[in-house]
Design a protein around this motif. Structure first.
Motif, short mmCIF file in Angstrom:
data_model
loop_
_atom_site.label_atom_id
_atom_site.label_comp_id
_atom_site.label_asym_id
_atom_site.label_seq_id
_atom_site.Cartn_x
_atom_site.Cartn_y
_atom_site.Cartn_z
N ASN A 1 -0.86 14.29 -12.08
CA ASN A 1 -1.65 12.84 -12.30
C ASN A 1 -0.12 12.03 -11.51
O ASN A 1 1.48 12.15 -11.64
CB ASN A 1 -1.14 13.03 -13.05
CG ASN A 1 -1.58 11.21 -13.60
OD1 ASN A 1 -1.44 10.57 -12.92
ND2 ASN A 1 -2.05 12.31 -14.83
N ALA A 2 -0.48 10.77 -10.59
CA ALA A 2 0.47 10.65 -9.92
C ALA A 2 1.08 9.02 -11.18
O ALA A 2 1.56 8.58 -10.16
CB ALA A 2 -0.87 9.22 -8.83
N VAL B 1 1.02 -1.02 -0.19
CA VAL B 1 -0.07 -0.01 -0.20
C VAL B 1 1.29 1.14 -0.26
O VAL B 1 1.58 1.28 0.75
CB VAL B 1 -1.47 -0.45 1.54
CG1 VAL B 1 -2.04 1.31 1.06
CG2 VAL B 1 -1.71 -1.23 1.53
N VAL B 2 0.51 2.03 -0.80
CA VAL B 2 1.75 3.23 -1.07
C VAL B 2 0.75 5.00 -1.18
O VAL B 2 -0.66 4.68 -1.78
CB VAL B 2 2.55 3.73 -2.33
CG1 VAL B 2 3.71 1.63 -1.95
CG2 VAL B 2 1.31 3.55 -3.75
N ALA B 3 1.66 5.92 -0.54
CA ALA B 3 0.66 7.34 -0.95
C ALA B 3 0.42 7.22 -2.19
O ALA B 3 1.88 7.67 -2.83
CB ALA B 3 1.66 8.24 0.16
N ALA B 4 -0.56 7.99 -2.76
CA ALA B 4 0.02 8.24 -3.90
C ALA B 4 0.49 10.03 -4.22
O ALA B 4 1.77 10.01 -5.51
CB ALA B 4 -1.72 9.26 -4.47
N ALA C 1 4.13 4.87 -6.32
CA ALA C 1 2.37 5.31 -6.64
C ALA C 1 2.25 4.24 -8.43
O ALA C 1 0.93 4.14 -8.04
CB ALA C 1 1.80 6.27 -6.37
N SER C 2 2.76 4.96 -8.58
CA SER C 2 2.96 4.21 -10.38
C SER C 2 2.91 3.29 -10.37
O SER C 2 2.70 2.69 -12.08
CB SER C 2 3.47 5.70 -11.58
OG SER C 2 4.86 5.74 -11.39
N CYS C 3 3.65 2.82 -9.31
CA CYS C 3 4.29 1.36 -9.88
C CYS C 3 2.93 -0.18 -9.66
O CYS C 3 2.02 0.83 -9.18
CB CYS C 3 4.85 0.56 -9.02
SG CYS C 3 6.25 1.15 -8.70
N SER C 4 2.93 -1.01 -11.05
CA SER C 4 1.88 -1.89 -10.65
C SER C 4 1.78 -2.51 -9.41
O SER C 4 3.24 -2.80 -8.53
CB SER C 4 1.77 -2.91 -12.11
OG SER C 4 2.15 -2.07 -13.21
#
Length: 632
Positions: free
Chosen positions: A376-377, A367-370, A383-386
């Protein structure tokens, strides 16, 4: 004001409540408000280390000398600014050395001199073009991403203001709207009737922990580990990683010390606050409450003075999830969930993705912060990782926090606080903290308000812990990371106010009770049907709204022989329509669809069979004011 840049933006909130063990609460201290500074993009990319993963079977993969030769080759081929001399002179100037092997199998190559901007990009391009290299990324710094620099104001806490509510923590009712507000909170009290996360391990990758804070229950904090491998960043005597995760303080003495334009600042005690949201002791007649207060927190220190290095964070992800990191003892309490309230500029890089994929393969939810740049995140990591749950921030009103990153990569939101715009205490998330300005011996244990997606993320991690703990109590298998993501997104509470279509922050606000209820439903074995809102022939359902990525399910009972049409129209945003017949299971196979841009969608079944048709309305972007009509 809340800064729009996503690096090193730390806010303590308006009031800091002092606590001494056994002495209760005291009057808050005075502090001065200061605004965060922007971080120049070039400074974000400056690096004295490059992380290279060499391809299996290549000569470089098995020889340190060959690994250094590959880097020297890239340095010699790159056209660098200024007079950098011959290839041999460059090798001497940068003197690349293999510092260590990371848990994902990549190598950290240390450079004697820093590379930045276009020069760094050129060297990385040469490395990535080398047939022996799988990927190469700078050992960039990451930062805690709460929403400002230290700020305090005068406040008085009434020691006799204990509410007649459960839990009996004296400041729960007054300060912790983020747990109990029907509008902006996560519906925690109803969830606590079901479970509290017992037996679940949540790793907090952050600034470390203050383990003696009196509002953590005995045994709630696992020993943890300090992964910072740079003495200046860690404030330890050596570069060695060490057991324990004591927060040594992340204060910065001077302006311009971390990067050009950075400001001196006090220690944030960020990791203790984040850990408090997840598992602060609850119903103990002291202080405040936590979301999953019977879960265990595994503190992992990756952030210190001026942030922390990507190489250390990647190893911490591997270790926390039960993977092997050379030179670090095995983790005997692998995390079920990892929370990362940290980040940096640029899209997800291969190293971050490598480490995250490894954690997920071991069954750990990430779980990560945006991020807090109001951008745009997709342009921020992790945040942009799969394979992560990216969390945006909402306010006490249930609306989007002005600083929150947004976009299609944001899965759902949690309370982050709106900052000063919502006042005190309603503008902040309140949890355990410390009022010392430098070292962990410079003050007293306290409770702090902070704002940011850093605060939103641990609410989601805590709810995930509630779910996994309740499933274990029910003798049910835990959810996989993918199943947990689906559950939390589908059970999120709809935003009580409209989120602008251009700034979507997921499917809704995480809802602890709804998530538990859905997770604990008995699985259907026969005559199953998915939950859906029934449609009446020729009667439109109006005013439908949702976030990007959200789905709403409807059902319609059709007769045989006469064509049936499903139409959406009106409103703003972009939706798609998917229709499938009842298959007698809880899974619908959609055989017809309409996916035009906008909201004007039509699906027509010319020869329907008698029975139920399911209609899924999906948000290809955030939408509102849409109508759905079934006609036969």
């Amino acid at each position: 004001m809340i800064n729009k840049q996503n690096l090193r933006i730390n806010v303590l909130a308006a009031a800091v409540l002092s606590l001494t063990a056994g002495a209760g609460m005291a009057q808050a201290a005075d502090l001065k408000v200061s605004a965060p500074q922007q971080v120049p993009a070039a400074k974000q990319q400056a690096a004295n280390g490059i992380i290279v993963k060499y391809k299996a079977g290549s000569s470089a993969a098995s020889s340190s000398a060959a690994k250094v030769a590959v880097v020297n080759g890239a340095l010699s081929r790159a056209t660098l600014s200024g007079n950098r001399g011959t290839a041999s002179a460059r090798a001497a100037a940068f003197s690349p050395q293999v510092a260590r092997r990371l848990g994902v199998g990549a190598d950290l190559i240390r450079l004697k001199s820093r590379l930045a901007g276009a020069d760094l990009d050129k060297v990385l391009a040469e490395l990535r073009a080398d047939p022996a290299v799988q990927y190469a990324v700078p050992d960039a710094r990451m930062y805690a991403i709460d929403a400002g620099t230290p700020a305090r104001a005068r406040a008085v806490v009434q020691a006799d203001a204990t509410p007649a509510l459960v839990p009996n923590d004296p400041y729960y009712a007054q300060y912790q709207w983020h747990l109990n507000s029907a509008t902006g909170g996560i519906n925690a009290p109803a969830a606590w009737d079901v479970g509290a996360g017992e037996g679940v391990v949540v790793a907090v990758l952050d600034t470390g922990i203050l383990p003696q804070h009196p509002d953590f229950a005995s045994g709630a904090l696992l020993p943890g580990y300090d992964f910072i491998s740079d003495a200046e960043t860690s404030r330890r005597a050596t570069d060695e990683r060490v057991p324990g995760a004591l927060d040594m303080g992340d204060w910065v003495e001077n302006d311009n010390e971390c990067y050009d334009g950075s400001l001196a600042e006090d220690s944030s005690w960020h990791g203790t606050h984040v850990a408090g949201t997840i598992a602060e002791a609850t119903n103990n007649a002291l202080g405040m409450a936590g979301v999953a207060h019977k879960a265990s927190v595994l503190p992992v220190r990756v952030l210190g003075k001026c942030g922390g290095y990507l190489s250390d964070i990647a190893d911490a992800i591997t270790w926390a999830s039960g993977g092997t990191v050379t030179g670090v003892p095995a983790n005997t309490t692998p995390a079920d969930i990892i929370n990362m309230s940290l980040g940096g500029g640029s899209a997800c890089d291969p190293l971050y993705q490598d480490a995250i994929n490894g954690a997920v393969s071991r069954g750990t939810l990430v779980v990560v912060a945006a991020g807090n740049s109001a951008s745009n995140a997709a342009n921020f990591r992790p945040a942009s990782c799969s394979n992560v749950i990216a969390v945006g921030a909402s306010r006490i009103t249930g609306g989007i926090a002005s600083y929150s990153n947004f976009g299609t990569v944001v899965d759902l939101s949690g309370p982050g606080g709106g900052g000063g715009v919502d006042g005190n205490p309603g503008g902040y998330v309140w949890q355990a903290g410390y009022n010392g300005t430098t070292t962990p011996t410079s003050g007293a244990y306290s409770y702090m308000g902070m704002a940011g997606t850093s605060m939103a993320s641990p609410h989601v991690a805590g709810v995930a812990a509630l779910v996994q703990g309740a499933l274990a109590d029910a003798d049910r298998d835990p959810l996989t990371p993918a199943e947990m993501e689906t559950l939390l997104k589908q059970t999120a509470r709809a935003f009580p106010v409209t989120i602008p279509a251009g700034t979507p922050i997921g499917t809704g606000i995480v809802d602890a009770k709804a998530a538990l209820d859905e997770a604990l439903k008995e699985p259907c074995t026969e005559n199953c049907a998915p939950p859906a809102t029934p449609l009446t022939n020729k009667v439109a359902v109006a005013g439908i709204a949702g976030a990007s990525g959200s789905e709403k399910l409807y059902s319609f009972v059709a007769t045989a022989g006469k064509p049936v049409s499903f139409v959406t129209y009106g409103g703003t945003g972009n939706v798609s329509l998917h229709v499938g017949a009842d298959t007698g299971t809880s899974t619908v196979v959609y055989t017809a669809k309409s996916t035009r841009a906008g909201n004007a969608e039509t699906v027509r079944i010319t020869a329907p069979v008698a029975g139920t048709y399911y209609v899924k309305l999906a948000g290809d972007a955030a939408f509102s004011g849409v109508s759905l009509l079934a006609t036969q």
